[in-house]
Design an enzyme around this catalytic site. Structure first.
Site, mmCIF file in Angstrom:
data_model
loop_
_atom_site.group_PDB
_atom_site.id
_atom_site.type_symbol
_atom_site.label_atom_id
_atom_site.label_comp_id
_atom_site.label_asym_id
_atom_site.label_seq_id
_atom_site.Cartn_x
_atom_site.Cartn_y
_atom_site.Cartn_z
ATOM 1 N N ARG A 86 83.017 0.553 31.721
ATOM 2 C CA ARG A 86 83.524 0.233 33.051
ATOM 3 C C ARG A 86 82.898 -1.049 33.564
ATOM 4 N NH1 ARG A 86 83.579 6.181 36.060
ATOM 5 N NH2 ARG A 86 84.651 7.292 34.359
ATOM 6 N N ARG A 124 73.700 3.412 37.140
ATOM 7 C CA ARG A 124 75.063 2.854 37.100
ATOM 8 C C ARG A 124 75.160 1.914 35.907
ATOM 9 N NH1 ARG A 124 79.033 2.657 40.925
ATOM 10 N NH2 ARG A 124 77.612 3.269 42.582
ATOM 11 N N GLU A 166 75.670 12.228 41.087
ATOM 12 C CA GLU A 166 76.913 12.828 40.589
ATOM 13 C C GLU A 166 76.933 12.758 39.063
ATOM 14 O OE1 GLU A 166 81.301 11.514 39.617
ATOM 15 O OE2 GLU A 166 80.588 10.729 41.526
ATOM 16 N N SER A 182 82.870 15.023 37.991
ATOM 17 C CA SER A 182 83.965 15.178 38.939
ATOM 18 C C SER A 182 85.033 16.000 38.230
ATOM 19 C CB SER A 182 84.541 13.823 39.349
ATOM 20 O OG SER A 182 83.752 13.211 40.335
ATOM 21 N N ARG A 203 73.322 9.834 33.928
ATOM 22 C CA ARG A 203 72.660 10.406 35.103
ATOM 23 C C ARG A 203 72.089 11.780 34.805
ATOM 24 N NH1 ARG A 203 77.204 8.578 39.590
ATOM 25 N NH2 ARG A 203 76.888 6.327 39.327
#
Length: 433
Positions: free
Chosen positions: A272, A287, A359, A362, A400
């Site tokens: 990404r 990140r 997080e 999801s 993470r």
């Protein structure tokens, strides 16, 4: 993609649901309806002209049978004129359809009625909490300190070869990453009934469009060029998540109802660009431009969609429970929903060294939204073609999870304990300096 029939017949509802997201996409509804009405008028005119052409063609046959050649030739000229007009109208219909579809591709999914209305992440709702935050008798170190001291990750050399936002796992650090991936794949395939797939890491733009990542987020993904030829740039893209490729495995297919539910899990690296995201250039694993993830995908009948959604959340939670990590389940509000999602739960794990939740998963039900974009259908027991619900969830994402694990299990002597569930894969009980 939304259902054009729903936009026509429940316009106010669609507009209200889109407005609840706070992105202004409800303004597209009138434009879509205007183009849709124009398309329908053009199609009606085309059908009338085709009927007229058929009538004239029959008349030509009758005139020729009666020996009236001059009148027949006149009618033939008329049919040629009708054919030219039909061709022109068909061209206009194609242009209007393309314009309507381009607008509809920019419209996000409608939030489910159970999703709380809110403007941002601050209005998300904590649904449940598991465990208690780890308590250390010493000031917990960050994962960066721990990884560097224990030789788990070499951030400096990763930056040297690739720039910021990348990590080089080394030695026991690389083994721990691999152990976590294997642990999650075995859990989901052996206990939760998923079929493992190992998909390609590059896809065409149609796949990104199919899951709703294109065209809205095109600037965040890595396009691939073969050699130095810029003309083929954009024919393939590195996947931002396994969802992109795995959800598309049955695109443009008509499945049998008996084929459902379909459950896939896949490990892939994810790529990404994270355009405009704050903190990409900071050190650490929070990140990343490239990270590992185990993804879960389900394709189910619409009537089973939300039961499957809750089950998928439990599957992702099981990873964190077996690792003994403190986490919370958060229901996203309308303003924080992803573009393709109708309802999403986030799993946020506590990282003591960061002093915050991160997080790691999801889990979303996209309902029929992605299936429409991918032209994926199934034939029900009545022989009717229907769009299934498509669900996706991280089961879970690294790095993470890696951050939370290392920071949670750090010891006063500088070592890091390995959770019992991962020890058979890692081969040791702890990582010592």
């Amino acid at each position: 993609m939304l259902d054009i029939k729903q936009i026509r017949e429940a316009t106010d509802f669609v507009r209200e649901r889109l407005a609840s997201r706070g992105g202004g996409e409800e303004s597209l509804v009138d434009e879509v309806l205007e183009l849709d009405e124009r398309r329908r008028r053009l199609l009606a005119e085309v059908e009338a002209l085709k009927a007229e052409r058929n009538r004239v063609s029959k008349e030509i046959g009758r005139l020729l049978a009666e020996g009236k050649r001059e009148e027949a030739e006149a009618r033939k000229r008329e049919t040629r004129s009708l054919g030219d007009r039909i061709a022109e109208l068909d061209r206009q219909v194609g242009e209007v359809e393309a314009a309507r579809e381009a607008l509809m591709l920019r419209m996000p999914n409608l939030p489910h009625e159970s999703v709380p209305v809110g403007r941002s992440a601050e209005e998300n709702v904590v649904v449940r909490v598991f465990g208690e935050p780890a308590r250390h008798a010493f000031g917990p170190k960050t994962h960066v300190e721990l990884c560097e001291r224990l030789g788990l990750v070499d951030f400096a050399r990763a930056a040297k070869v690739s720039g910021s936002g990348f990590a080089l796992y080394t030695g026991r650090g690389a083994r721990l990453e691999r152990a976590l991936i294997q642990f999650m794949l075995d859990l989901h395939t052996r206990e939760h009934g998923y079929t493992e797939v190992w998909p390609p890491l590059m896809v065409g733009p149609a796949c990104l469009e199919g899951v709703g990542q294109f065209p809205k987020f095109k600037d965040q993904y890595y396009g691939v060029a073969e050699g130095d030829d810029p003309s083929n740039l954009g024919r393939l893209y590195l996947i931002p998540t396994a969802e992109t490729v795995v959800a598309n495995l049955h695109r443009e297919e008509i499945l049998r109802e008996g084929d459902l539910p379909i459950r896939y899990c896949a490990y892939t690296p994810c790529f990404r660009g994270e355009a405009g995201a704050a903190g990409v250039g900071t050190r650490g694993l929070i990140r990343m431009h490239q990270f590992d993830k185990v993804e879960l995908i389900q394709v189910v009948r619409p009537e089973d969609g939300y039961e499957a959604h809750e089950a998928m959340v439990r599957h992702a939670e099981r990873v964190l429970q077996l690792l003994g990590l403190h986490y919370r389940v958060v229901l996203l509000c309308t303003g924080d929903l992803g573009f393709a999602s109708a309802k999403t739960y986030d799993l946020e794990v506590w990282a003591p060294g960061q002093g915050t939740y991160l997080e790691v998963s999801s889990v979303s039900n996209c309902e029929e939204f992605q299936a429409r974009r991918m032209r994926l259908r199934y034939k029900d027991c009545q022989g009717v073609n229907r769009h299934p619900h498509v669900l996706n969830g991280s089961g879970t994402a690294l790095a993470r999870l890696y951050v939370a694990l290392v920071e949670t299990y750090q010891q006063a002597d500088g070592s890091v304990l390995i959770p019992e569930a991962v020890r058979p894969y890692f081969g040791e009980e702890r990582i010592t300096p």
